[in-house]
Design an enzyme around this catalytic site. Structure first.
Site, short mmCIF file in Angstrom:
data_model
loop_
_atom_site.label_atom_id
_atom_site.label_comp_id
_atom_site.label_asym_id
_atom_site.label_seq_id
_atom_site.Cartn_x
_atom_site.Cartn_y
_atom_site.Cartn_z
N LYS A 82 9.10 1.45 -5.75
CA LYS A 82 9.98 0.43 -5.21
C LYS A 82 11.41 0.88 -4.93
O LYS A 82 12.15 0.19 -4.26
CB LYS A 82 10.04 -0.78 -6.16
CG LYS A 82 8.74 -1.55 -6.24
CD LYS A 82 8.40 -2.19 -4.91
CE LYS A 82 6.93 -2.46 -4.78
NZ LYS A 82 6.41 -2.23 -3.46
N TYR A 129 2.65 -4.23 -4.05
CA TYR A 129 2.72 -2.80 -3.77
C TYR A 129 3.10 -2.55 -2.31
O TYR A 129 3.95 -1.70 -2.02
CB TYR A 129 1.38 -2.14 -4.07
CG TYR A 129 1.44 -0.64 -4.22
CD1 TYR A 129 1.47 -0.05 -5.49
CD2 TYR A 129 1.47 0.20 -3.12
CE1 TYR A 129 1.55 1.33 -5.64
CE2 TYR A 129 1.56 1.58 -3.25
CZ TYR A 129 1.59 2.14 -4.52
OH TYR A 129 1.66 3.50 -4.66
N HIS A 184 -1.48 4.94 4.23
CA HIS A 184 -2.39 4.72 3.10
C HIS A 184 -2.80 3.26 3.06
O HIS A 184 -1.95 2.37 3.16
CB HIS A 184 -1.71 5.09 1.78
CG HIS A 184 -1.72 6.57 1.51
ND1 HIS A 184 -1.68 7.08 0.23
CD2 HIS A 184 -1.78 7.63 2.35
CE1 HIS A 184 -1.70 8.41 0.31
NE2 HIS A 184 -1.76 8.76 1.58
N TYR A 202 -3.84 6.42 -9.76
CA TYR A 202 -3.10 6.06 -10.98
C TYR A 202 -4.10 6.04 -12.13
O TYR A 202 -5.10 5.32 -12.07
CB TYR A 202 -2.48 4.67 -10.84
CG TYR A 202 -1.32 4.57 -9.88
CD1 TYR A 202 -0.01 4.51 -10.35
CD2 TYR A 202 -1.53 4.51 -8.50
CE1 TYR A 202 1.06 4.39 -9.48
CE2 TYR A 202 -0.46 4.41 -7.62
CZ TYR A 202 0.82 4.35 -8.11
OH TYR A 202 1.89 4.24 -7.24
N PRO A 253 9.56 4.58 -11.44
CA PRO A 253 8.90 4.93 -10.18
C PRO A 253 7.44 4.50 -10.07
O PRO A 253 6.83 4.67 -9.01
CB PRO A 253 9.02 6.46 -10.14
CG PRO A 253 9.11 6.86 -11.58
CD PRO A 253 9.86 5.76 -12.26
#
Length: 394
Positions: free
Chosen positions: A299, A387, A72, A201, A295
């Site tokens: 991580k 991220y 991704h 998100y 979550p």
């Protein structure tokens, strides 16, 4: 038995550590209280940072990940009924992440350990870790109906928040930092193609939502729900309708998720938890035994991998030279990364979720922050760098 390194727990942290130690010529024994079938079926998130994926490749456990995993190169943020994509490579100098379920990581590492590594004992319930201050700490465990003892040069606790190893650090020297969030996630697995090629998100007035995936045909989706929610009170149709409402944008008002059979449904509480120090005497903690993150920032698995990579390097130096310099620095080295990940996870969680008690003012602050990420390459780069994973400390 005696071994150089006794590892409590056959999750991804314990198994990756065993593989790294094997490759460095250091013997170990892994003790896991569950049977192999249970361990290989535990469903967990599977977003791998660049450094975690690279570590699995270097350990010889990356072949199937590279065949079946899904690279991704960004995520999509939805807020204020519009969408904005964060492009990782352009913001981080080429880094990306890999979607590959933790279940599959564990299967790959178990197969390697059984074929080429040291002992891996399933159905071995550890009852205590003793003698952390001695030169030969001991792990007491039940296996095949008998109580047995494994003495070690070092013990590594990778047995999670509810495990035994973390109690080897005396309460008198242990400090716990924690936060419980006022909401949970209702997560489902569904036999439906993912909504999008990357994770989505969503911040909305109705609450947070996340669209993820397990494969090209299986979706993993989450809804923010009140703490204490019973998943049985949410029908499949209600879940799909709520997901559609939270992901809706004005740019594509007719957009809908592709629906399919829901194969599992569970509620996940949200919390942050850190234990300091992560080492006492010859007992070290790694992964969830030492820290838990909500979550939202993806991580948990990656922090566990970072812990054992640091630890494997430290043990390799000790084996080669006798120096405990890196072992002595282990807790401080890992905690710097842990707190950065805790902060990023807190940022993602509190920015994207709707606190039941929050005011309209606080909602506007959230939207302002998301607007900043969408408008500023510098703010977007900060999110992307965290991220995809910050460099591992040496």
């Amino acid at each position: 038995m005696h071994t150089t390194v006794g590892i409590v727990g056959a999750g991804p942290a314990g198994l990756l550590l065993a593989r790294l130690l094997h490759n460095a010529g250091i013997d170990s024994v892994v003790l896991e209280r569950r049977d192999r079938a249970y361990v290989e079926q535990r469903q967990r998130a599977g977003m791998l940072e660049q450094a975690t994926a690279d570590a699995l490749r270097a350990a010889g456990a990356g072949a199937r990940m590279d065949r079946e995993g899904m690279p991704h190169h960004g995520i999509e943020l939805r807020f204020g009924r519009r969408a904005h994509r964060i492009d990782f490579p352009s913001l981080t100098g080429g880094r990306s992440v890999m979607v590959y379920a933790q279940t599959e990581v564990v299967k790959d590492l178990i197969a390697l350990q059984l074929a080429h590594g040291g002992p891996l004992l399933f159905d071995a319930e550890v009852t205590s870790v003793e003698g952390a201050d001695s030169d030969s700490p001991a792990i007491r465990y039940l296996h095949e109906g008998r109580e047995q003892t494994l003495t070690c040069d070092y013990v590594i606790g990778c047995d999670g928040f509810h495990g035994v190893a973390r109690h080897a650090i005396p309460a008198s020297v242990r400090t716990v930092y924690e936060r419980t969030y006022p909401y949970s996630w209702l997560g489902i697995l569904a036999e439906a193609p993912p909504v999008y090629a990357e994770l989505v998100y969503a911040h909305s007035e109705r609450g947070f939502a996340l669209a993820s995936m397990r494969s090209a045909t299986v979706s993993r989706l989450y809804l923010q729900v009140p703490n204490g929610t019973d998943p049985a009170h949410w029908s499949d149709g209600r879940i799909w309708d709520e997901l559609d409402a939270r992901f809706a944008t004005d740019g594509d008002p007719g957009w809908k998720l592709e629906r399919g059979p829901v194969t599992s449904k569970a509620v996940l509480p949200m919390r942050s938890h850190v234990v300091e120090p992560m080492r006492h005497g010859r007992v070290f903690l790694a992964g969830d035994a030492a820290h838990i993150v909500p979550p939202t920032g993806a991580k948990g698995l990656n922090l566990a991998a970072a812990d054992v990579i640091v630890l494997a390097r430290a043990l390799a130096l000790w084996r080669r030279t006798g120096s405990t310099r890196l072992l002595d620095a282990y807790s401080d080295t890992c905690l710097r990364r842990v707190w950065r990940a805790e902060h990023f996870s807190y940022f993602m969680t509190t920015t994207l979720h709707t606190d039941p008690a929050q005011s309209a003012f606080e909602t506007r602050l959230q939207l302002s922050q998301l607007e900043r990420v969408a408008a500023s390459p510098h703010a977007a780069a900060e999110l992307a760098e965290n991220y995809t994973g910050l460099p591992l400390a040496h």
